[in-house]
Design a protein around this motif. Structure first.
Motif, PDB file in Angstrom:
ATOM      1  N   ARG A 262       0.842  -1.201   0.000  1.00  0.00           N
ATOM      2  CA  ARG A 262       0.000   0.000   0.000  1.00  0.00           C
ATOM      3  C   ARG A 262       0.882   1.258   0.000  1.00  0.00           C
ATOM      4  O   ARG A 262       0.631   2.198  -0.733  1.00  0.00           O
ATOM      5  CB  ARG A 262      -0.900   0.035   1.230  1.00  0.00           C
ATOM      6  CG  ARG A 262      -1.898  -1.051   1.343  1.00  0.00           C
ATOM      7  CD  ARG A 262      -3.119  -0.796   0.462  1.00  0.00           C
ATOM      8  NE  ARG A 262      -3.846  -2.020   0.292  1.00  0.00           N
ATOM      9  CZ  ARG A 262      -3.482  -2.980  -0.562  1.00  0.00           C
ATOM     10  NH1 ARG A 262      -2.446  -2.810  -1.350  1.00  0.00           N
ATOM     11  NH2 ARG A 262      -4.151  -4.088  -0.638  1.00  0.00           N
TER      12      ARG A 262
ATOM     13  N   GLY B  50       4.311  10.192  -6.839  1.00  0.00           N
ATOM     14  CA  GLY B  50       5.185  10.502  -7.958  1.00  0.00           C
ATOM     15  C   GLY B  50       4.374  10.992  -9.137  1.00  0.00           C
ATOM     16  O   GLY B  50       4.738  11.976  -9.802  1.00  0.00           O
ATOM     17  N   GLY B  51       3.239  10.306  -9.377  1.00  0.00           N
ATOM     18  CA  GLY B  51       2.342  10.706 -10.456  1.00  0.00           C
ATOM     19  C   GLY B  51       1.791  12.100 -10.226  1.00  0.00           C
ATOM     20  O   GLY B  51       1.703  12.913 -11.152  1.00  0.00           O
TER      21      GLY B  51
ATOM     22  N   VAL C 189       3.969   1.539  -0.988  1.00  0.00           N
ATOM     23  CA  VAL C 189       4.637   1.679  -2.276  1.00  0.00           C
ATOM     24  C   VAL C 189       3.671   2.308  -3.274  1.00  0.00           C
ATOM     25  O   VAL C 189       4.034   3.213  -4.035  1.00  0.00           O
ATOM     26  CB  VAL C 189       5.137   0.305  -2.772  1.00  0.00           C
ATOM     27  CG1 VAL C 189       5.554   0.392  -4.227  1.00  0.00           C
ATOM     28  CG2 VAL C 189       6.295  -0.161  -1.927  1.00  0.00           C
ATOM     29  N   ALA C 190       2.411   1.852  -3.236  1.00  0.00           N
ATOM     30  CA  ALA C 190       1.411   2.406  -4.147  1.00  0.00           C
ATOM     31  C   ALA C 190       1.238   3.900  -3.888  1.00  0.00           C
ATOM     32  O   ALA C 190       1.174   4.702  -4.837  1.00  0.00           O
ATOM     33  CB  ALA C 190       0.089   1.676  -3.980  1.00  0.00           C
TER      34      ALA C 190
ATOM     35  N   ARG D 101       3.169  14.506  -8.622  1.00  0.00           N
ATOM     36  CA  ARG D 101       4.203  15.505  -8.878  1.00  0.00           C
ATOM     37  C   ARG D 101       4.317  15.821 -10.354  1.00  0.00           C
ATOM     38  O   ARG D 101       4.378  16.976 -10.766  1.00  0.00           O
ATOM     39  CB  ARG D 101       5.544  15.011  -8.351  1.00  0.00           C
ATOM     40  CG  ARG D 101       6.159  16.003  -7.388  1.00  0.00           C
ATOM     41  CD  ARG D 101       7.353  15.461  -6.717  1.00  0.00           C
ATOM     42  NE  ARG D 101       8.227  14.739  -7.671  1.00  0.00           N
ATOM     43  CZ  ARG D 101       9.513  14.558  -7.458  1.00  0.00           C
ATOM     44  NH1 ARG D 101      10.057  15.024  -6.379  1.00  0.00           N
ATOM     45  NH2 ARG D 101      10.231  13.870  -8.312  1.00  0.00           N
TER      46      ARG D 101
ATOM     47  N   ASN E 174       3.411   5.882  -2.724  1.00  0.00           N
ATOM     48  CA  ASN E 174       4.612   6.529  -3.235  1.00  0.00           C
ATOM     49  C   ASN E 174       4.532   6.717  -4.754  1.00  0.00           C
ATOM     50  O   ASN E 174       4.831   7.793  -5.278  1.00  0.00           O
ATOM     51  CB  ASN E 174       5.828   5.665  -2.852  1.00  0.00           C
ATOM     52  CG  ASN E 174       7.117   6.423  -2.998  1.00  0.00           C
ATOM     53  OD1 ASN E 174       7.105   7.650  -2.971  1.00  0.00           O
ATOM     54  ND2 ASN E 174       8.206   5.707  -3.152  1.00  0.00           N
ATOM     55  N   VAL E 175       4.085   5.654  -5.435  1.00  0.00           N
ATOM     56  CA  VAL E 175       3.952   5.733  -6.890  1.00  0.00           C
ATOM     57  C   VAL E 175       2.941   6.814  -7.263  1.00  0.00           C
ATOM     58  O   VAL E 175       3.176   7.636  -8.158  1.00  0.00           O
ATOM     59  CB  VAL E 175       3.522   4.359  -7.449  1.00  0.00           C
ATOM     60  CG1 VAL E 175       3.096   4.479  -8.902  1.00  0.00           C
ATOM     61  CG2 VAL E 175       4.660   3.365  -7.313  1.00  0.00           C
ATOM     62  N   LEU E 176       1.801   6.804  -6.549  1.00  0.00           N
ATOM     63  CA  LEU E 176       0.759   7.789  -6.855  1.00  0.00           C
ATOM     64  C   LEU E 176       1.255   9.203  -6.605  1.00  0.00           C
ATOM     65  O   LEU E 176       0.984  10.116  -7.394  1.00  0.00           O
ATOM     66  CB  LEU E 176      -0.494   7.507  -6.016  1.00  0.00           C
ATOM     67  CG  LEU E 176      -1.231   6.211  -6.389  1.00  0.00           C
ATOM     68  CD1 LEU E 176      -2.303   5.891  -5.369  1.00  0.00           C
ATOM     69  CD2 LEU E 176      -1.844   6.346  -7.779  1.00  0.00           C
TER      70      LEU E 176
END
Lengths: 228, 351
Positions: free
Chosen positions: B254, B263-264, B256-257, B266, B259-261
């Protein structure tokens, strides 16, 4: 660039796909396990596969097995393996037949989108992307007579970046020096470690990784003690 | 004793602490024996009372009341036997309490351990009590005989009681008092020699009957312990693996998700800020999911209700696995304590 994503966690899978699509990359298919990944690779012939290490059924190293199998079926396929934790042995397993077009990164690196995309492009172009954590593990577990102690601090830095798969210009950018200086450092490193000099990045990475891994494996603690 | 050595030796040359070492080596065993005899007499008296209660309730079974009282009396045998085991352990080889629980009342004559404990209480309540009384009466008699000249005047013309020296006779002469004192001295020496034997005799029933019947074969017990411990360790390892898996596949994924989101988000803010809102929404949902996962993992590691109220409280108030629909009923044996309910003031408010 055509991408296939294999990740068993749906939220992360969709998040990755959304992120990459927002970067106008072409995510052609997503998969949640090894068979559907292999099917997607066969159907779409992507440039790169993003693969999670732990997938059903056993949640151990399915991603590595799948990556090796997918590359056997489609040579030249770039595979970037994502992992929730760093296991240097998994990286070694992955790159047993060479490091070209392979990558192994911690999942959280995806959050730093620029460098993640950089690594993705590198892998797609036949380069290598190794997580700094893996390199750090390799560097710290080598025995003293691996020759690393003969390197200057700057050369060690260059070696680490080289092992990550960065090219000369990227290393020069990272360290804020000229490419000529990087060249000089690399020649010196190869001389000190007795490695055959090569200009090709992937061969260079493979050589460095093999050297580090060999130094780590042959040097158990017992040997290390008697060597002194 | 200290005084004697002090007088006999030259002052200053005596090594300190030499006094007690000169004490005759049979005095200390005798003192220890008297302590043992006294302790044995105490438990023996309890055993005698228990024995009387057992016999009485057994007889009362004829009228029916005994069926109610007998189980209660039988239940008291093990605690008393355990007390005696502790006492004997203090004075010699350790005797461990049997691991097996006390059998049902009607099985007392079938179960070997319970049968031996019953036999022990019969012997301890009779023979050992008698031994204890004899052992403790002897020094009193000796004291009486030794101090006889002091209360001679009271005894002149009276028959000397038989317990004083074992011989009943009439005192008619003052010189006989010396004879009595001399007999007292003999008695003291005899007691010092006999007391350890008496104490040994008193303990022999307990040592034979209260020790586990298979104590000779420790290897079986060791093998059993090894096996159960290995099983406990295995269970522990399985549980650790489960927690690791739960943390890794749940919470960590969760995060990590998220974090990915992020990044998106940004990237989106840099390009099309309007589209960032949707991704932020998803990131927030993922954070909440991570929190929920974390909570449920923590719950399965150590459910708060378990620490608050113990196993009993949990089994009655909650279905056993936190999210399972299967309602479990756990039956706690005796000895699983019910945690006292904390007062409302001391309970920290939980969501």
């Amino acid at each position: 660039m055509r991408i296939v994503i294999a990740e068993d966690d749906s939220l992360l899978r969709e998040g990755l796909a959304a992120l990459l699509r927002a970067e106008s990359l072409d995510v052609v298919a997503t998969a949640q396990d090894v068979p559907s990944l292999l099917e997607a690779v066969a159907a779409h012939h992507p440039d790169v596969a993003l693969v999670d290490v732990r997938m059903p059924p056993t949640h151990t190293d399915e991603g590595i097995v799948a990556a090796v199998e997918a590359r056997r079926r489609q040579p030249g396929l770039g595979v970037l393996v994502l992992s929730a934790y760093v296991e240097q042995a998994l990286a070694t397993d992955l790159m047993i037949a060479g490091a070209a077009g392979l990558g192994y990164l911690l999942k959280e690196r995806v959050g730093r989108v620029e460098s993640f995309l950089d690594a993705l492009h590198r892998v797609a172009d036949g380069g290598t992307a190794i997580d700094p954590e893996v390199v750090a593990q390799l560097l710290t577990t080598t025995r003293p007579d691996a020759g690393l102690d003969r390197l200057t601090p700057r050369e060690t830095e260059v070696l680490a970046l080289m092992a990550e798969g960065l090219g000369n210009s990227a290393i020069a950018d990272r360290l804020v020096v000229t490419e000529g200086a990087v060249h000089k450092h690399i020649r010196s490193i190869f001389a000190k470690l007795d490695l055959a000099p090569t200009e090709q990045t992937d061969r260079r990475v493979a050589a460095v990784l093999r050297h580090l891994d060999h130094a780590r494996r042959s040097g158990g603690w017992g040997e290390r003690d008697t060597a002194r | 004793m200290d005084a004697t050595t002090g007088l006999a030796g030259t002052p200053g040359t005596d090594t300190p602490g030499a006094g007690p070492k000169t004490r005759p080596h049979f005095v200390r065993p005798a003192v220890v024996s008297f302590k043992q005899l006294f302790g044995g007499l105490c438990t023996g008296t309890l055993a005698m009372l228990l024995l009387a209660a057992l016999v009485a309730s057994w007889i009362l079974c004829v009228v029916g009341i005994g069926f109610l009282v007998l189980p209660v009396c039988l239940r008291a045998v093990r605690p008393l036997a355990d007390r005696e085991r502790l006492r004997l352990t203090r004075w010699g080889d350790p005797i461990v309490s049997p691991a097996a629980p006390v059998p049902a009342p009607r099985d007392h004559l079938v179960d070997p351990t319970a049968r031996r404990e019953l036999a022990w209480s019969a012997l301890h309540g009779t023979v050992d009590v008698a031994l204890g009384i004899i052992g403790l009466a002897l020094p009193i008699a000796a004291l009486g005989a030794l101090t006889f000249p002091l209360w001679l005047d009271l005894a002149v013309g009276q028959p000397i009681p038989a317990w004083a020296d074992g011989v009943s006779w009439v005192l008619d002469d003052r010189s006989h008092a010396l004879v009595v004192t001399a007999l007292g001295c003999v008695l003291v020496v005899a007691i010092l020699l006999v007391a350890p034997a008496l104490a040994w005799l008193q303990a022999v029933a307990g040592r034979l009957l209260l020790a586990p019947p298979d104590q000779g074969d420790m290897s079986i017990r060791i093998a059993e312990l090894t096996a159960t411990r290995a099983a406990a360790l295995d269970a522990h390892a399985v549980e650790l693996r489960r927690i690791e898996r739960a943390l890794h596949d749940g919470t960590q994924n969760r995060l990590v998700a998220v974090n990915v989101l992020l990044g998106g988000v940004r990237q989106a803010v840099l390009r099309v800020p309007a589209t960032a809102l949707e991704t932020i929404e998803r990131a927030q949902t993922a954070t909440e999911a991570a929190l929920a996962e974390l909570r449920s993992v923590a719950r399965t590691i150590l459910p708060p209700v378990l620490t608050d109220r113990g196993l009993r409280g949990r089994s009655t108030d909650w279905p056993l696995p936190a999210r399972s629909r299967v309602v479990c009923r756990s039956i706690c044996g005796r000895g699983v304590p019910r945690r006292p309910r904390r007062r409302p003031t001391s309970r920290s408010p939980r969501r």
